[in-house]
Design an enzyme around this catalytic site. Structure first.
Site, PDB file in Angstrom:
ATOM      1  CG  LEU A 127      -1.655   1.289   1.563  1.00 54.10           C
ATOM      2  CD1 LEU A 127      -2.603   1.670   0.439  1.00 54.10           C
ATOM      3  CD2 LEU A 127      -2.410   1.138   2.881  1.00 54.10           C
ATOM      4  CB  SER A 128       0.782   4.253   0.342  1.00 54.08           C
ATOM      5  OG  SER A 128       1.057   5.617   0.217  1.00 54.08           O
TER       6      SER A 128
END
Length: 496
Positions: free
Chosen positions: A166-167
């Site tokens: 994520l991210s």
């Protein structure tokens, strides 16, 4: 934003020239930063069942390894590596992402690497630093050593190792897929960036807010340059992106698509498009054998974060929190894309061959008539227009209706078996309806660009063909474009 220029202490390993400015990047940009609280994790993580594994290698990246192995894990089971976002931890990601549910259900091991503020002020994986994100170096090598340890510990199948993040973890995921295509069979980049997009602080800002306008070949070359020489086997890649993300611009999903479809050599024309729950559109790009190589999941209206869908349903998972957003269970759909639900190879269950002889029989102002050769054992056929399913028939012919005059479309067909599983997709044919070619489209600049009606350069959008300026490349500016001839559009906001 905090103290943008204040220095911070680093371990001896990390006292490099990027040391002071990493804090600037992570604090000022939110560092792709997910602002959940940092969880202190000891030998046994706070989430039940998540255990720290020590002594997993030389660990040049100074990371910690956590793992979860469900009861009854068989020999030769898959492994999923899951990378948390900034200010998060392994147990935080374990608790919210929904991956443990499917580890239990589908029987695979989870490996959750963890970084800390000793490496990065906001506990981000250093996706923008080549000393940490390239093959054989720093954090990337530490993650590879975790995979090796998990394979030995659980007797896992080395041909079914996958990675997701994520991210900032997604930025590192993209780089890991490029650097270690011999290790990972598939990856999922959630609200992330193209591989090798940034190797400096300045480039990191550019990638986050307005990614470089590279050609698919240029993006693909970055992957080929990062991989071992002579690599011919590439991972299958899922790309997840919210259209209202203001931390990682939605344009990154388009650049990621361009990068990985080029690596696979399949082009950027979708093989199919379908609607999923949570305002999600799935667009897939098949390899030469008709199996999805790249899948793009665009979630309308979702901001920056990981898509979850709390609940007990078969397709639900995870819990909400800061940057864990209630839309759709991304872990479920990613697991299915990789084949973890039983296929094990990332390939769809249908075994029927592609229909041959797809032909355009005729057109009118609003219709296109198609026919093709029968496929043995086919119960029915699905017809795709411009990658989107438009109909199903039990015969070997189909008439597509309700089309705009003078519009051009690409068609493919797939055979379905008695269980409803689609086989390989046919070769495509193109048809143009009769009548005027002047057609109008109203959409935001990002959507126009994704559809090919416009292009972006330097963060600005321009109409394809005419080159008329349309403003910033984002989802907040809307224009009407008129197609006056194939591949030529003009701005028609005053009326069409």
């Amino acid at each position: 934003m905090g103290q943008l220029y204040s220095p911070f202490r680093r371990t001896p390993r990390d006292r490099r020239t990027l040391g002071g400015i990493r804090r600037w990047l992570t604090a000022a940009a939110g560092a792709l930063a997910l602002t959940g609280s940092l969880v202190a994790v000891g030998p046994q993580a706070s989430a039940a069942g998540l255990t720290q594994v020590t002594g997993f290698g030389s660990n040049p990246g100074n990371l910690s390894m956590y793992a979860y192995a469900p009861d009854g894990l068989p020999e030769d089971a898959p492994i999923v590596v899951a990378l948390h976002g900034c200010t998060q931890s392994a147990s935080d990601y374990y608790a919210h992402s929904g991956w443990p549910k499917f580890a239990d259900q589908y029987k695979f091991a989870l490996v959750l690497p963890q970084t800390t503020s000793a490496n990065n002020a906001n506990s981000c994986f250093n996706w923008f630093d080549s000393a940490d994100s390239t093959r054989g170096k720093g954090e990337a090598l530490s993650i590879k050593q975790m995979v090796d340890t998990a394979v030995a510990r659980y007797g896992s199948d080395t041909g079914r190792v996958y990675i997701t993040g994520l991210s900032a973890g997604a930025g590192m995921t993209a780089n890991m897929l490029a650097a270690y295509p011999d290790v990972f069979a598939g990856g999922s980049i959630d609200s992330g960036l193209p591989a090798s997009c940034a190797t400096s602080v300045t480039a990191a800002y550019t990638c986050m807010y307005s990614p470089p306008d590279k050609t698919p070949a240029q993006w693909g070359e970055l992957v080929r340059a990062a991989a071992p020489s002579g690599t011919t086997r590439w991972p299958r890649v899922a790309i997840w992106q919210g259209t209202s993300d203001t931390t990682v611009a939605p344009a990154n999903a388009t650049e990621l698509r361009d990068q990985w479809t080029n690596v696979w050599g399949v082009g950027q024309t979708p093989s199919r498009t379908e609607n999923l729950p949570g305002n999600t559109t799935l667009t897939q790009y098949d390899d030469a054998s008709g199996h999805p190589a790249v899948s793009v999941y665009s979630i309308s209206g979702m901001a920056h974060g990981l898509a979850v869908d709390p609940g007990s349903g078969a397709e639900q998972c995870g819990t909400t929190g800061t940057y864990y957003l209630d839309t759709i269970c991304s872990s479920y759909h990613t697991a299915r894309f990789w084949g973890l639900d039983g296929g094990g190879s990332g390939q769809p269950p249908g075994a029927l061959p592609a229909p041959t002889g797809l032909t355009v029989g005729g057109t009118t102002d609003t219709t296109v008539s198609l026919s093709w050769n029968a496929v043995a054992d086919a119960a029915s056929y699905t017809i795709y227009r411009d990658g989107t399913k438009v109909g199903t028939t039990e015969s070997t012919s189909y008439t597509d209706t309700g089309l705009a005059t003078g519009s051009t479309h690409t068609y493919t067909v797939a055979a379905l078996d008695s269980a409803g599983a689609a086989g390989a997709v046919s070769s495509s044919v193109t048809a143009t309806t009769t009548g005027s070619t002047q057609t109008c489209f109203t959409a935001n600049n990002y959507q126009h660009t994704a559809a090919g009606r416009a292009y972006q350069s330097g963060g600005q959008t321009y109409a394809t063909g005419s080159g008329q300026a349309m403003g910033l490349y984002n989802t907040f500016i809307t224009h009407t474009l008129k197609q006056t001839s194939p591949g030529y559009y003009v701005v028609a906001d005053a009326g069409c």
